[in-house]
Design an enzyme around this catalytic site. Structure first.
Site, PDB file in Angstrom:
ATOM      1  N   TYR A 124      22.109  -0.156  -3.215  1.00 38.92           N
ATOM      2  CA  TYR A 124      23.418   0.473  -3.324  1.00 38.92           C
ATOM      3  C   TYR A 124      24.244   0.331  -2.047  1.00 38.92           C
ATOM      4  O   TYR A 124      25.277   0.979  -1.894  1.00 38.92           O
ATOM      5  CB  TYR A 124      23.268   1.960  -3.668  1.00 38.92           C
ATOM      6  CG  TYR A 124      22.693   2.234  -5.043  1.00 38.92           C
ATOM      7  CD1 TYR A 124      22.384   1.193  -5.921  1.00 38.92           C
ATOM      8  CD2 TYR A 124      22.457   3.523  -5.465  1.00 38.92           C
ATOM      9  CE1 TYR A 124      21.857   1.450  -7.163  1.00 38.92           C
ATOM     10  CE2 TYR A 124      21.927   3.798  -6.718  1.00 38.92           C
ATOM     11  CZ  TYR A 124      21.619   2.760  -7.564  1.00 38.92           C
ATOM     12  OH  TYR A 124      21.100   3.011  -8.808  1.00 38.92           O
ATOM     13  N   LYS A 173       7.558   0.129  -3.862  1.00 38.28           N
ATOM     14  CA  LYS A 173       7.159  -1.083  -4.590  1.00 38.28           C
ATOM     15  C   LYS A 173       6.728  -2.150  -3.587  1.00 38.28           C
ATOM     16  O   LYS A 173       7.074  -3.329  -3.688  1.00 38.28           O
ATOM     17  CB  LYS A 173       8.326  -1.583  -5.463  1.00 38.28           C
ATOM     18  CG  LYS A 173       7.932  -2.657  -6.482  1.00 38.28           C
ATOM     19  CD  LYS A 173       6.950  -2.165  -7.530  1.00 38.28           C
ATOM     20  CE  LYS A 173       6.657  -3.262  -8.559  1.00 38.28           C
ATOM     21  NZ  LYS A 173       5.621  -2.834  -9.533  1.00 38.28           N
ATOM     22  N   ASP A 206       6.441   2.259 -10.647  1.00 35.52           N
ATOM     23  CA  ASP A 206       6.179   2.245 -12.084  1.00 35.52           C
ATOM     24  C   ASP A 206       5.075   3.235 -12.453  1.00 35.52           C
ATOM     25  O   ASP A 206       5.157   3.928 -13.464  1.00 35.52           O
ATOM     26  CB  ASP A 206       5.844   0.833 -12.588  1.00 35.52           C
ATOM     27  CG  ASP A 206       5.048   0.001 -11.598  1.00 35.52           C
ATOM     28  OD1 ASP A 206       5.195   0.227 -10.391  1.00 35.52           O
ATOM     29  OD2 ASP A 206       4.295  -0.886 -12.028  1.00 35.52           O
ATOM     30  N   ASP A 230      17.472   7.354  -7.568  1.00 39.55           N
ATOM     31  CA  ASP A 230      18.487   7.552  -8.600  1.00 39.55           C
ATOM     32  C   ASP A 230      17.824   7.617  -9.978  1.00 39.55           C
ATOM     33  O   ASP A 230      18.108   8.504 -10.787  1.00 39.55           O
ATOM     34  CB  ASP A 230      19.489   6.397  -8.529  1.00 39.55           C
ATOM     35  CG  ASP A 230      20.723   6.638  -9.370  1.00 39.55           C
ATOM     36  OD1 ASP A 230      20.918   7.763  -9.857  1.00 39.55           O
ATOM     37  OD2 ASP A 230      21.511   5.689  -9.548  1.00 39.55           O
TER      38      ASP A 230
END
Length: 337
Positions: A124, A173, A206, A230
């Site tokens: 972002y 991640k 995940d 988010d």
């Protein structure tokens, strides 16, 4: 007396913000409201979604209380005002508590967790462009810095310590994104030993999503980069009854902004149907930030009472209710008396 910049926003924003202000004033909060404009309301009035007058107001007060703003989707229209405000005032910590509500029909009755999201970097950051004249290949750059990672992870651990939280989950991640997410995880491993009383776990994004759905009670404070935060914020909202109940705070070293995290819902504007709970609870977070603990607790207890009883609530909380936005606000004021 605290001076706060009030941005009512678009769509349902003015109606729910009016109720929040009414409730906060009724609680005896010593606040002087300085109204300013952003989003479509600002475009109509000033020809720009973020006028200089609004920025000047926030420069002065260092505090903003904001309703939802309409942001266009896709490549046309102005960029998210929320992102611009967060980056302009270095509001690096986005804090979104998700706690189960008595009286709300949701899948779980004992969720109590907090998402601490890095708010200025990642995907972002706004560094995106087309790679070809035909605009058929686009590229977005995810920026993760050591300084940005240090301040958000430090904030998460400090938050856990100050609020007597037991565990911080570092969501990442790094198994795939070795450099950006790897840097974030490395910084977390450096900071965690400074807080020996707090349990630390590392969890891939995940797997975090799966475990949140299966057993959300295992989580306490979750810290992560911008886009992951988010997504997780909306996921956790779904665990406790939806975005209509979720407040949000954006904290920086010199300024802070408090808001409802849901959209402007223009289809509900002017119909007296919008749930004001999220933005009222954002007002509670604002009052706690200002040290007005008694007023904050009065409001929180009143909101919990009204929601628990389920009579004077908006139809999203009770389909059989005939109460609307204004009536719910009035009920919360009455519950404080």
């Amino acid at each position: 007396m605290h001076t706060v910049t009030l941005i009512k926003g678009d769509g349902i924003g003015p109606s729910i913000m009016d109720e929040a202000v009414k409730v906060m004033d009724a609680a005896g909060a010593p606040i002087h409201w300085q109204e300013a404009y952003a989003g479509l309301a600002a475009v109509e009035r000033f020809g720009t979604p973020l006028p200089e007058q609004t920025l000047a107001a926030i420069d002065q007060t260092k505090l903003a209380f904001k309703g939802p703003l309409t942001t266009s989707i896709g490549g046309k229209g102005f960029r998210s005002i929320n992102v611009v405000l967060r980056q302009t005032y270095e509001l690096y910590a986005n804090v979104r508590p998700a706690k189960s509500w008595a009286g709300v029909n949701s899948r779980y009755a004992d969720v109590d967790l907090v998402i601490v999201r890095e708010n200025t970097e990642g995907l972002y950051a706004g560094l995106e462009h087309y790679l070809t004249p035909k605009k058929d290949i686009a590229e977005s750059l995810a920026v993760v810095t050591r300084a940005g990672s240090e301040r958000i992870i430090e904030y998460a651990f400090q938050y856990a310590r100050e609020h007597q939280r037991r565990k911080v989950t570092v969501c990442h991640k790094a198994n795939i994104l070795k450099y950006t997410q790897g840097l974030f995880l490395d910084v977390a491993r450096e900071i965690a030993p400074r807080y020996p009383e707090i349990q630390v776990e590392e969890k891939i994004i995940d797997a975090t999503c799966m475990h949140l759905v299966m057993h959300p009670q295992q989580f306490d404070v979750i810290v992560c980069t911008n886009m992951f935060g988010d997504i997780l914020s909306d996921l956790t909202a779904g665990l406790v009854g939806g975005l209509g109940l979720m407040p949000g705070a954006n904290i920086g070293k010199e300024a802070a902004l408090f808001e409802a995290v849901h959209g402007s819902a223009p289809d509900l504007a002017g119909k007296n149907l919008a749930n004001p709970t999220a933005v009222i609870m954002a007002g509670v977070m604002l009052l706690r930030h200002l040290g007005e603990i008694e007023a904050a607790q009065r409001i929180q207890s009143a909101v919990e009472k009204v929601v628990r009883e389920g009579k004077q609530v908006t139809p999203d909380l009770n389909p059989d209710s005939t109460a609307g936005t204004v009536e719910m606000g009035n009920a919360i004021v009455a519950a404080m008396a």
